[in-house]
Write a protein that holds these residues in place. Structure first.
Motif, PDB file in Angstrom:
ATOM      1  N   ILE A 198      -8.192  18.981  86.391  1.00 52.72           N
ATOM      2  CA  ILE A 198      -7.928  20.213  85.661  1.00 52.72           C
ATOM      3  C   ILE A 198      -6.431  20.490  85.659  1.00 52.72           C
ATOM      4  CG2 ILE A 198      -8.253  22.719  85.665  1.00 52.72           C
ATOM      5  CD1 ILE A 198     -11.015  22.236  86.852  1.00 52.72           C
TER       6      ILE A 198
ATOM      7  N   TYR B  37      -9.764  30.516  93.482  1.00 56.05           N
ATOM      8  CA  TYR B  37     -10.176  29.273  92.839  1.00 56.05           C
ATOM      9  C   TYR B  37     -11.492  28.821  93.461  1.00 56.05           C
ATOM     10  CZ  TYR B  37      -5.317  29.257  91.309  1.00 56.05           C
ATOM     11  OH  TYR B  37      -4.116  29.604  90.756  1.00 56.05           O
TER      12      TYR B  37
ATOM     13  N   LEU C 122     -16.876  15.753  88.864  1.00 61.44           N
ATOM     14  CA  LEU C 122     -15.797  16.642  89.261  1.00 61.44           C
ATOM     15  C   LEU C 122     -14.697  15.934  90.042  1.00 61.44           C
ATOM     16  CD1 LEU C 122     -15.044  19.668  89.111  1.00 61.44           C
ATOM     17  CD2 LEU C 122     -16.144  19.953  91.337  1.00 61.44           C
TER      18      LEU C 122
ATOM     19  N   THR D 241     -11.050  31.145  88.829  1.00 60.51           N
ATOM     20  CA  THR D 241     -10.816  30.086  87.849  1.00 60.51           C
ATOM     21  C   THR D 241     -11.201  28.771  88.496  1.00 60.51           C
ATOM     22  OG1 THR D 241      -9.190  29.291  86.230  1.00 60.51           O
ATOM     23  CG2 THR D 241      -8.415  29.559  88.474  1.00 60.51           C
ATOM     24  N   PRO D 242     -11.609  27.768  87.719  1.00 58.02           N
ATOM     25  CA  PRO D 242     -11.973  26.487  88.323  1.00 58.02           C
ATOM     26  C   PRO D 242     -10.837  25.917  89.162  1.00 58.02           C
ATOM     27  CG  PRO D 242     -12.738  26.569  86.062  1.00 58.02           C
ATOM     28  CD  PRO D 242     -11.888  27.786  86.271  1.00 58.02           C
TER      29      PRO D 242
ATOM     30  N   GLU E 240     -15.116  25.887  92.850  1.00 56.35           N
ATOM     31  CA  GLU E 240     -15.938  24.980  92.043  1.00 56.35           C
ATOM     32  C   GLU E 240     -17.060  25.821  91.457  1.00 56.35           C
ATOM     33  OE1 GLU E 240     -17.136  21.693  94.470  1.00 56.35           O
ATOM     34  OE2 GLU E 240     -15.093  20.905  94.665  1.00 56.35           O
ATOM     35  N   ILE E 241     -17.044  25.995  90.144  1.00 53.01           N
ATOM     36  CA  ILE E 241     -17.934  26.946  89.471  1.00 53.01           C
ATOM     37  C   ILE E 241     -19.063  26.196  88.776  1.00 53.01           C
ATOM     38  CG2 ILE E 241     -18.065  28.786  87.751  1.00 53.01           C
ATOM     39  CD1 ILE E 241     -15.033  29.176  88.127  1.00 53.01           C
TER      40      ILE E 241
ATOM     41  N   PHE F   2     -20.296  21.167  86.639  1.00 55.31           N
ATOM     42  CA  PHE F   2     -19.319  22.191  87.017  1.00 55.31           C
ATOM     43  C   PHE F   2     -18.371  22.488  85.853  1.00 55.31           C
ATOM     44  CE2 PHE F   2     -20.709  20.482  91.053  1.00 55.31           C
ATOM     45  CZ  PHE F   2     -20.836  21.611  91.846  1.00 55.31           C
ATOM     46  N   VAL F   3     -17.872  23.714  85.847  1.00 53.16           N
ATOM     47  CA  VAL F   3     -16.957  24.152  84.793  1.00 53.16           C
ATOM     48  C   VAL F   3     -15.577  23.536  85.021  1.00 53.16           C
ATOM     49  CG1 VAL F   3     -15.864  26.153  83.729  1.00 53.16           C
ATOM     50  CG2 VAL F   3     -18.227  26.307  84.538  1.00 53.16           C
ATOM     51  N   LEU F   4     -14.964  23.052  83.956  1.00 55.85           N
ATOM     52  CA  LEU F   4     -13.623  22.490  84.025  1.00 55.85           C
ATOM     53  C   LEU F   4     -12.632  23.430  83.339  1.00 55.85           C
ATOM     54  CD1 LEU F   4     -14.505  18.730  83.337  1.00 55.85           C
ATOM     55  CD2 LEU F   4     -13.988  19.813  85.539  1.00 55.85           C
ATOM     56  N   GLU F   5     -12.330  23.201  82.083  1.00 51.28           N
ATOM     57  CA  GLU F   5     -11.343  23.978  81.336  1.00 51.28           C
ATOM     58  C   GLU F   5     -11.661  23.850  79.857  1.00 51.28           C
ATOM     59  OE1 GLU F   5      -7.580  22.129  82.174  1.00 51.28           O
ATOM     60  OE2 GLU F   5      -8.367  20.134  81.769  1.00 51.28           O
TER      61      GLU F   5
END
Length: 294
Positions: free
Chosen positions: A219, A241, A149, A212-213, A243-244, A193-196
């Motif tokens: 990102i 926003y 990340l 949203t991330p 960190e997901i 972690f989820v990005l886009e």
């Protein structure tokens, strides 16, 4: 033949003192050859771009797109585009668009190898028809982006926060998603972690909160995501926003991929696990995104 329009821009002619930029861009035949074989945008993807949605000849969110183009140019050590020059070029291109949905592309490259100036142009063409996916939704798979990340902080030369012409990885990710029976992909960092998405931002609904991330880790800060947040905030929803973790994707009460041309596409499944769809809110978001926005 599909109607298209193109402008070649002279970025050297721009100056902070100049007010009239009408002579700094020239209409060219969009179907005719216009670039040298030495053009670095085609050889190496050495440039940046933006895609602006156009609704009934109205270009959407022009200033945010121009600001992001300038940000990408700075990261790539390209001459920073003069906003007023490009804004006027976008206005000329938008005036050539007919009714319905179109897309204007802004492209700034390093130019011909060993050449003295960059190459810049604006194109306009009818957009693809995304009306079905805005209603029916899309299935996504998660794909490892191959870095953690916080790699952008350690390795800024990876240009992870720039919207560059080097889109081979993004297109490869979409092909892999199709091979897995999905419509699109969501990138994950190597630490989970989820990005886009390759060409879109992700918005999740958790209860009455939207998240949203966080725009770190390279990102790209989405212009359409920002518009969606403005609308949701005006409606009284909490937006933010974070960190997901990847595990939170399938726990969401609803999720969308949002972008300038596709607009808001509800996610119906993640890696084969069904996700709830908020059809009413999706229709509301797309109605808002189809309205004129500056």
């Amino acid at each position: 033949m599909t109607r298209r329009f193109a402008l070649m821009i002279d970025p050297v002619a721009a100056s902070e003192e100049r007010e009239d930029f009408s002579g700094t861009f020239t209409a060219v035949d969009a179907a005719a050859p216009a670039l040298s074989v030495g053009e670095l945008s085609t050889q190496r993807g050495d440039g940046v771009f933006e895609s602006i949605g156009v609704i009934d000849a109205h270009a959407q969110e022009v200033v945010p797109h121009l600001e992001r183009l300038a940000h990408s140019a700075r990261l790539c050590d390209l001459p920073v585009p003069h906003q007023e020059q490009w804004r006027q070029a976008v206005a000329v291109a938008a005036a050539e668009c007919g009714e319905g949905e179109w897309v204007i592309k802004l492209i700034l490259s390093r130019g011909v190898e060993h050449g003295p100036t960059p190459t810049a142009w604006v194109t306009a063409a009818p957009a693809a028809d995304f009306s079905a996916v805005r209603v029916d939704g899309i299935r996504v798979v998660t794909l490892d982006r191959g870095y953690d990340l916080h790699v952008a902080e350690r390795a800024p030369w990876l240009l992870l926060g720039a919207k560059t012409l080097s889109y081979a990885v993004n297109m490869a990710a979409l092909r892999e998603a199709h091979r897995r029976g999905a419509d699109d992909a969501i990138f994950l960092s190597s630490d989970g972690f989820v990005l886009e998405a390759p060409t879109a931002s992700l918005v999740l609904r958790v209860g009455e909160r939207f998240v949203t991330p966080a725009p770190n880790g390279g990102i790209l800060h989405g212009t359409t995501q920002l518009s969606v947040y403005e609308h949701l905030s005006a409606r009284g929803f909490e937006v933010g926003y974070a960190e997901i973790p990847a595990s939170d994707l399938v726990k969401a009460d609803a999720a969308w991929l949002v972008s300038s041309v596709r607009l808001a596409a509800p996610i119906t499944a993640v890696d084969g696990t069904a996700l709830p769809v908020d059809a009413a809110l999706t229709a509301e978001l797309n109605q808002y995104l189809l309205s004129p926005r500056d």
